[in-house]
Design an enzyme around this catalytic site. Structure first.
Site, PDB file in Angstrom:
ATOM      1  N   CYS A  74      52.954 137.242 -53.384  1.00  0.00           N
ATOM      2  CA  CYS A  74      51.956 137.996 -54.137  1.00  0.00           C
ATOM      3  C   CYS A  74      51.666 139.271 -53.343  1.00  0.00           C
ATOM      4  O   CYS A  74      51.270 139.190 -52.170  1.00  0.00           O
ATOM      5  CB  CYS A  74      50.688 137.157 -54.276  1.00  0.00           C
ATOM      6  SG  CYS A  74      49.299 138.063 -54.954  1.00  0.00           S
ATOM      7  N   CYS A 181      54.046 144.191 -58.144  1.00  0.00           N
ATOM      8  CA  CYS A 181      53.325 142.933 -58.354  1.00  0.00           C
ATOM      9  C   CYS A 181      54.396 141.940 -58.773  1.00  0.00           C
ATOM     10  O   CYS A 181      55.268 142.274 -59.593  1.00  0.00           O
ATOM     11  CB  CYS A 181      52.286 143.116 -59.462  1.00  0.00           C
ATOM     12  SG  CYS A 181      51.637 141.566 -60.131  1.00  0.00           S
TER      13      CYS A 181
END
Ligand code: DGL
Length: 250
Positions: A74, A181
């Site tokens: 992440c 992302c």
């Protein structure tokens, strides 16, 4: 008999599947625990301390479950918590992802670039340092508030509308797109449909090679013939596991 040693991977949901996919190409025989923290999704709008506390709990759990390495799949959590986690768990292998902006510098720095990431990543000190270091002066930064949540939700119609509203002003203006992302590579085709023929940059492949190098150096590569993937979702919503494995096979 030796106790199984795992590689623990986590994200604020199923987005980190795009990282696991790259890792499996170089480390197919490992045993993995994938923790999809969809209960706390999105991380992108949370305060730094809150993100650290969430990640700290996950890392502790991984360590208790005999993980030999931990992957923060992440970008937001990596930007906000990786440094502190490494300080706290000094003897543990903690590998973190970052937006592939250096890759743009290395391969296509003369081209106009759009960096798409969460608000948290774009505003983080870590990303700022990266941006300052490799700035090609032809870069747009786009904090895609809410995009990771609708990808997590899997609502194709909402995704289409979101991209149209937020990307239309870049049509014809950008040649490189950094998917900053881990949820975004899932919708790469939809982004292409709006921006046309652009080059995509994503940090998952470099992370996978780095993880492989570290494990090799520490002689921790699994010699077994086949690995396993255990999927855990913190919200226990139905359908998550199926979507996760569907994306993994795509
Ligand atoms: N996949 C996460 C990232 O790479 C999404 C963050 C979020 O939950 O907002 O940043």
């Amino acid at each position: 008999m030796d106790k199984k040693q795992y590689i623990g991977i986590f994200d604020s949901g199923i987005g980190g599947v795009t990282v696991l996919k790259e890792i499996l190409k170089v480390l197919p025989n490992e045993d993995y625990i994938y923790y999809s923290d969809s209960k706390n999704n999105p991380y992108g709008d949370k305060k730094d301390e809150e993100i650290f506390d969430i990640c700290d709990k996950i890392v502790k759990q991984f360590i208790d479950n005999n993980c030999k390495a931990i992957v923060i799949a992440c970008n937001t959590a990596s930007a906000k918590a990786a440094k502190q986690l490494r300080e706290k768990y000094k003897d543990k292998i903690i590998i973190a992802i970052e937006p592939a902006y250096k890759m743009v510098f290395d391969y296509a720095c003369e081209k106009t670039t759009l960096v798409m990431a969460t608000k948290g990543t774009i505003e983080s000190e870590k990303f700022h340092k990266l941006y300052e270091k490799y700035n090609n002066n032809k870069t747009y930064l786009l904090a895609c508030k809410g995009l990771a949540d609708i990808i997590e939700e899997g609502n194709r119609e909402k995704i289409k509308i979101y991209l149209k509203e937020n990307l239309s002003s870049y049509i014809g203006k950008v040649e490189n797109v950094v998917l900053g992302c881990t949820h975004y590579p899932i919708i790469q085709d939809e982004i292409s449909k709006i921006l046309g023929n652009v080059n995509f940059f994503n940090g998952a492949n470099s992370l996978a090679k780095h993880l492989q190098e570290v494990l090799r150096e520490k002689k921790l590569i699994n010699k077994q013939k086949r690995g396993t993937i255990n999927f855990i979702d913190s919200s226990r919503l139905s359908g998550k596991k199926e979507r996760f494995f569907k994306y993994l096979e795509m």
